[in-house]
Write a protein that holds these residues in place. Structure first.
Motif, PDB file in Angstrom:
ATOM      1  N   UNK A 143       0.838  -1.202   0.000  1.00 34.52           N
ATOM      2  CA  UNK A 143       0.000   0.000   0.000  1.00 34.52           C
ATOM      3  C   UNK A 143       0.868   1.243   0.000  1.00 34.52           C
ATOM      4  N   UNK A 242      -5.634  -4.418  -1.106  1.00 30.73           N
ATOM      5  CA  UNK A 242      -6.695  -4.917  -0.231  1.00 30.73           C
ATOM      6  C   UNK A 242      -7.328  -6.175  -0.780  1.00 30.73           C
TER       7      UNK A 242
ATOM      8  N   UNK B 199      -3.765   7.352   0.522  1.00 31.49           N
ATOM      9  CA  UNK B 199      -3.147   7.032  -0.763  1.00 31.49           C
ATOM     10  C   UNK B 199      -4.004   6.093  -1.598  1.00 31.49           C
ATOM     11  N   UNK B 228      -1.129   8.967   3.783  1.00 29.29           N
ATOM     12  CA  UNK B 228      -1.159   7.878   4.745  1.00 29.29           C
ATOM     13  C   UNK B 228      -2.011   6.758   4.170  1.00 29.29           C
ATOM     14  N   UNK B 229      -1.811   5.521   4.656  1.00 30.74           N
ATOM     15  CA  UNK B 229      -2.604   4.400   4.143  1.00 30.74           C
ATOM     16  C   UNK B 229      -4.076   4.605   4.477  1.00 30.74           C
ATOM     17  N   UNK B 230      -4.914   4.004   3.651  1.00 28.33           N
ATOM     18  CA  UNK B 230      -6.349   4.229   3.770  1.00 28.33           C
ATOM     19  C   UNK B 230      -6.871   3.843   5.144  1.00 28.33           C
ATOM     20  N   UNK B 231      -6.264   2.841   5.788  1.00 24.97           N
ATOM     21  CA  UNK B 231      -6.790   2.397   7.081  1.00 24.97           C
ATOM     22  C   UNK B 231      -5.886   2.772   8.247  1.00 24.97           C
ATOM     23  N   UNK B 232      -5.164   3.862   8.103  1.00 26.27           N
ATOM     24  CA  UNK B 232      -4.287   4.324   9.175  1.00 26.27           C
ATOM     25  C   UNK B 232      -5.076   4.740  10.411  1.00 26.27           C
ATOM     26  N   UNK B 233      -4.512   4.586  11.608  1.00 29.99           N
ATOM     27  CA  UNK B 233      -5.235   4.999  12.810  1.00 29.99           C
ATOM     28  C   UNK B 233      -4.559   6.128  13.578  1.00 29.99           C
ATOM     29  N   UNK B 234      -3.262   6.275  13.443  1.00 29.43           N
ATOM     30  CA  UNK B 234      -2.535   7.292  14.201  1.00 29.43           C
ATOM     31  C   UNK B 234      -2.088   8.412  13.282  1.00 29.43           C
ATOM     32  N   UNK B 257     -13.852   6.426   8.873  1.00 28.67           N
ATOM     33  CA  UNK B 257     -13.187   6.079  10.138  1.00 28.67           C
ATOM     34  C   UNK B 257     -11.934   6.926  10.356  1.00 28.67           C
TER      35      UNK B 257
ATOM     36  N   UNK C 121     -19.010   4.221  11.427  1.00 24.56           N
ATOM     37  CA  UNK C 121     -17.899   4.554  12.304  1.00 24.56           C
ATOM     38  C   UNK C 121     -18.450   5.179  13.572  1.00 24.56           C
ATOM     39  N   UNK C 264       2.185   6.764   7.800  1.00 20.79           N
ATOM     40  CA  UNK C 264       1.741   5.551   7.121  1.00 20.79           C
ATOM     41  C   UNK C 264       2.605   4.357   7.447  1.00 20.79           C
TER      42      UNK C 264
END
Lengths: 336, 413, 291
Positions: A143, A242, B199, B228-234, B257, C121, C264
């Motif tokens: 990714x 994904x 991204x 940042x990656x699509x499912x990043x949390x921080x 999210x 969410x 990332x």
């Protein structure tokens, strides 16, 4: 679970004549299926393609986890690598599909060989968790690195071949997987792998080169998974991290083999048919379908550790036992 | 004994072994017969339209809106008597399948719709990845596919489409909207812009290319451009950097999210830009519900609002809220319009022949609930962009002034 | 070159965040260390706690932090039947069977969440979660400080429970050698059941904190599962204080990765570290002693 499998009498290493006949029938059936598209139409061909891809993955995973005791949750790594390699090669141009698929398989095997020194230090549940982390790490890597298309992924520049042609490739791949398993069960290698699975330290003590045995199983399984991933990519025409490195590949493969029968020769095919049939039946009730898969998985593990295949065998033995004439020895040995 | 001839699901209940084989064979042939029957059973007494949409998984929210929009269009046509094919009025049957937000499933669903259900045409899924998966299948089988919910540049970048058609917003328009709004309202800022984007395909386009270009060309300074990656949390490092660079304007492109997490982390890092735009993720009502007060003042580009002067706009939102009890979303409009475009094209073609329908779609030139729809040579039709702003859990259109339903709040509360 | 404030704040945030993550990993470590069970449904226990916190504040107005014990207790109690009916019958059948069962449970729970609560969410909205604290060059989110304090307290409490109480003694005995423990009169089954419940309760607490500080969806559990495995391995299986140290280490290293390579790469850094530690020192960075 491993101990149970080891003690099951129905697994005979040398396969015996019954096993050879069964496998020959299977291969014959698979070859006949090449003509299936004309009979079952497009829908059947598509379902068949999906089933064959899953069958290949299941056979490979069965070799690794069922026979080898290496319960891997990282199948998606190899499926994904195979997919990207195929796309890359076909987009670069000048390579045929067979070449690209072979490269997918070899690339996945190369990945397996590369990570094996690290991954084989881990035993049991550490191995499982480690492969899970590997799959996820690879997905995150793909990714983030834009050279491989990042989250957008890669598109196939040319048009993919029609479904019938893809189907033939799938039959060929599943046939190779079946052949590999047949060769495996018929040679000494299966004894070596089983000994490593049951007790690696003891096996090393008697001279079995555990690392090489595991490596061979791992590489072969990864090769099959990579080729399957490549074929799936060919069908999709567009791939991204994904979809191709996602956990669902590892989950689906594991579910199929467990439901069909872990470490059982025909577990993968029984599992594939069951899971595909269930998926089609519950296609309009997605959460129900996924929940049912979870429930069935739990029930199978609890009540049928050898999967549907084992369940069938037990039922068989139960009924044959009842049909014995008094005084005659029970066929098949003790009841479960 | 080994398992012999496993050919059907319930074979293990059979008595063995020869009978098992026999039953297996019988079940196997039954399966084949079922498949053939369903193949034959697709007699054309209905016009069948299929769609594979995300009804579960992360995009389930979008899928539910699409489902409503598609169904409504089909129901309306059926209520009016159906569509005339070769002189005979036929009903339209809509088949919806869930693709679980997995492109592999979108592809196989679309294949099943075409090969087993014999659909005449297909309506698309949502987001580039899923739409691509379905559209590639439709393209291969030469079946027309009309979709919304797929930004046009992302759609065009896949290939030159022959059978797929997309009506949605154009990413450069969306990206330019905040800047044009700021200029129009003559907002006073230090003109320093921080861009935070995921991204994914449209994140790269909007955040990675268009926003920096437009910022520069309108005299704004891009002090940060992070992905940042699509499912990043921080997001702590990103936010800290934006804060240290003293950006008055923050442009974010992320899914919900991440958008929620980002907004919260901005607040807890004491980073409050004067202007905050959150594309994509800031649009659905769950964004405001999850954030409460924190969502106030957030700007998001929109392509539809019930207040638009297009036929049936206000009624559509009212009908949705009445039927579902949920807050209306712009996604009901584009899916409703997409379905209408397709159904109108089938009516114009007067046939279920794919080529004729495709040609009819190409000639579409009518105003729908989302505005005028006319496809260009790339099979795309642009929807006009407005800028929405959240306040107290509702959005108001704040720009352009002709469409405005509320006053622009500045700075971010 | 990032500024001093940036680096300092990132490091401190990483430290505090790591402590919070340690709480999420605590349950996993307990269950792995004592029961040798790879609980693949652990992430879902986290999310269950987050939903519990959300609904607690929504329907009773009680702040989730005040109701933490209630949340932990409820989820722990709900986990007991799962252990009783699904996991206990599999005892003695090897490690794969229970692991795959928890896997099945994880799939069921995720879909149950979607069916019950929709895929939207969610976030637990609390005013104190949106405030920043500044001390010199360092700015951190207040919720991180609160969360760290709670996490450290819970870790400490569990450590005391295990090191100094009768139950803790039974637990350590069962972890060291279940058969031997059974022969000296420890009710291993009960210990396992209670450990599982304790693990689930701790996970729920961690989940509530996550829900307050960040956002969550029915499927967010999986991301935390992997991070938690990394923490557990870093700290050593079953080593309670080690979990806290492992969490902090991971948090700091992730922050460094985030500052140097971009946010990332945080998760990737974490996973890479995990794989390295797994490969070279699977018993954990700290000594392999049980707490």
């Amino acid at each position: 679970m491993a101990a149970q499998i080891a003690s099951t009498r129905s697994l005979s290493v040398g396969a015996g004549s019954a096993g050879i006949v069964a496998t020959a029938l299977l291969l014959l059936g698979l070859s006949a299926m090449i003509f299936a598209p004309r009979v079952v139409g497009e829908y059947g061909t598509e379902i068949g393609f999906r089933a064959l891809i899953y069958l290949t993955l299941a056979e490979a995973w069965n070799l690794l986890a069922g026979y080898g005791g290496l319960v891997s949750l990282g199948s998606s790594s190899f499926v994904g690598i195979g997919a990207y390699i195929l796309m890359g090669m076909l987009n670069a141009g000048g390579f045929g599909i067979v070449t690209a698929l072979t490269a997918s398989g070899l690339g996945a095997a190369a990945l397996a060989i590369m990570v094996s020194p690290a991954v084989f230090r881990l035993r049991g549940l550490y191995f499982t968790v480690g492969t899970l982390a590997l799959g996820e790490a690879l997905r995150l890597f793909m990714i983030n690195v834009s050279y491989f298309g990042g989250a957008t992924g890669i598109f196939l520049k040319s048009n993919p071949p029609p479904t019938e042609v893809l189907y033939v490739y799938a039959v060929a791949l599943a046939g190779i997987a079946t052949l590999v398993m047949e060769i495996y069960t018929g040679t000494r290698f299966s004894i070596l792998l089983r000994s490593v699975r049951d007790d690696e330290d003891a096996a090393s003590q008697v001279g079995v080169r555990a690392f090489r045995v595991k490596l061979l199983a791992f590489a072969v399984a990864s090769l099959l998974m990579g080729a399957a991933g490549g074929l799936q990519a060919l069908k999709l025409g567009a791939i991204e991290p994904y979809g191709m490195f996602g956990l669902q590949w590892s989950i689906d493969t594991l579910s199929i083999v467990i439901i069909g029968g872990l470490g059982v020769r025909f577990g993968p095919i029984v599992g594939t048919i069951f899971v595909i049939a269930l998926a089609e039946a519950l296609a309009d009730y997605p959460e129900l379908h996924l929940a049912m898969t979870g429930v069935i998985l739990i029930l199978v593990i609890r009540f049928a550790p050898k999967g549907l295949c084992g369940l069938g065998q037990d039922v068989c033995r139960l009924l044959i036992g009842r049909w014995d004439r008094p005084g005659m020895p029970r066929a098949g040995g003790a009841l479960p | 004994m080994n398992c012999q001839r496993p050919t059907a699901v319930k074979w293990h209940r059979a008595k063995c072994p020869r009978r098992r084989v026999a039953i297996g064979a019988r079940a196997g042939s039954a399966l084949v017969a079922l498949v053939l029957y369903s193949a034959a059973a697709c007699a054309a007494d209905d016009i069948v339209v299929g769609a594979s949409i995300p009804l579960s998984g992360p995009l389930a929210g979008f899928g539910s809106f699409q489902q409503w929009g598609y169904k409504r269009a089909v129901d309306e046509v059926n209520k009016a008597g159906g569509i005339a094919i070769d002189g005979k009025k036929l009903n339209v049957r809509l088949i919806l399948r869930d693709d679980k937000t997995d492109p592999n499933v979108t592809a196989s669903n679309t294949e099943t719709l075409i090969s087993r259900d014999h659909v005449t045409a297909i309506l698309g899924s949502c987001t580039p990845v899923l739409v691509n998966a379905g559209a590639l299948v439709a393209e291969r089988h030469r079946i027309p596919l009309v979709t919304a919910c797929d930004p046009l540049e992302a759609f065009k970048s896949v290939r030159k489409w022959s059978y797929a058609w997309d009506l949605f917003f154009h990413e450069p328009d969306l990206a330019a909207a905040p800047f044009r709004m700021l200029e129009a309202f003559k907002v006073q800022t230090n003109k320093r812009v921080a861009i935070l984007h995921d991204n994914g395909p449209d994140g790269q386009v909007v955040g990675g290319q268009v926003w920096p270009e437009i910022a520069k060309s309108t005299g704004y300074e891009v002090v940060q451009n992070s992905s940042f990656p699509v499912d990043n949390t921080q997001f702590t490092s990103l936010i800290a950097e934006a804060k240290s660079k003293n950006a008055d304007i923050a442009l974010v492109d992320a899914i919900t999210p991440q958008a929620v997490a980002l907004r919260k982390q901005m607040a807890s890092a004491n980073f409050t830009p004067k202007v905050l735009v959150i594309e994509k993720g800031g649009e659905p009502v769950q964004f405001a519900q999850a954030l409460g007060k924190l969502s106030d003042g957030v700007l998001v580009g929109g392509y539809w609002d019930p207040s638009f002067p297009y036929p049936g706009a206000a009624d559509l939102a009212k009908a949705f809220e009445k039927q579902t009890g949920q807050t209306s979303s712009q996604h009901i409009a584009d899916s409703y319009a997409a379905a209408q475009v397709l159904l109108d094209a089938i009516a114009v073609a007067g046939s279920t022949d794919a080529q004729k329908i495709n040609a009819a779609i190409a000639k579409t030139d009518k105003t729908y609930v989302v505005g005028p729809i006319k496809f260009d040579e790339n099979h795309t039709s642009k929807l006009p962009i407005v800028e929405d702003q959240w306040r107290s859990g509702n959005t108001a259109v704040v720009w352009p002034s002709e469409r405005a339903t509320g006053k622009f709040l500045f700075p971010l509360p | 070159m990032p500024s001093v404030e940036l680096i300092a704040s990132s490091l401190v945030s990483g430290f505090l965040l790591g402590g919070i993550l340690a709480l999420t990993a605590l349950g996993l470590s307990l269950v792995l260390g004592v029961m040798r069970l790879v609980n693949l449904a652990h992430g879902e226990f986290l999310i269950a706690g987050a939903y519990a916190g959300l609904f607690l504040v929504k329907y009773t107005g009680i702040d989730p932090l005040l109701g933490l014990l209630v949340i932990g207790g409820v989820i722990g109690l709900l986990a007991l039947p799962m252990h009783q009916f699904l996991l206990m019958p599999l005892a003695g059948k090897g490690p794969e069977a229970p692991m795959m069962t928890t896997f099945g449970v994880s799939i069921i729970l995720q879909n149950a969440f979607v069916l019950a609560f929709s895929a939207d969410t969610r976030a637990i909205e609390r005013d104190y979660a949106n405030v920043a604290l500044t001390l010199g060059p360092v700015t951190v989110a207040q919720i991180y400080v609160i969360g760290f304090a709670i996490s450290a307290s819970v870790v400490g409490a569990v450590h005391i429970l295990i090191a100094y109480t009768a139950f803790g003694r039974d637990l350590r005995a069962s972890a060291a050698d279940a058969d031997a423990a059974a022969t000296i009169g420890v009710n291993v089954r009960r210990v396992h059941a209670l450990t599982f419940a304790l693990g689930a309760g701790c996970a729920a607490l961690g989940g509530t904190l996550i829900g307050i500080a960040f956002a969550f969806t029915p499927v967010s559990g999986a991301t935390y599962l992997l991070t938690d495995f990394a923490i557990v391995v870093l700290g050593g299986l079953g080593n309670i204080l080690g979990t806290l140290i492992g969490g902090i280490t991971l948090g700091v290293l992730q922050s460094i990765g985030g500052v140097m390579l971009g946010d990332g790469y945080r998760d990737l850094v974490g996973l890479a570290l995990f794989l390295v530690v797994l490969a070279f020192r699977p018993q954990g960075l700290l000594a392999a002693s049980r707490s």
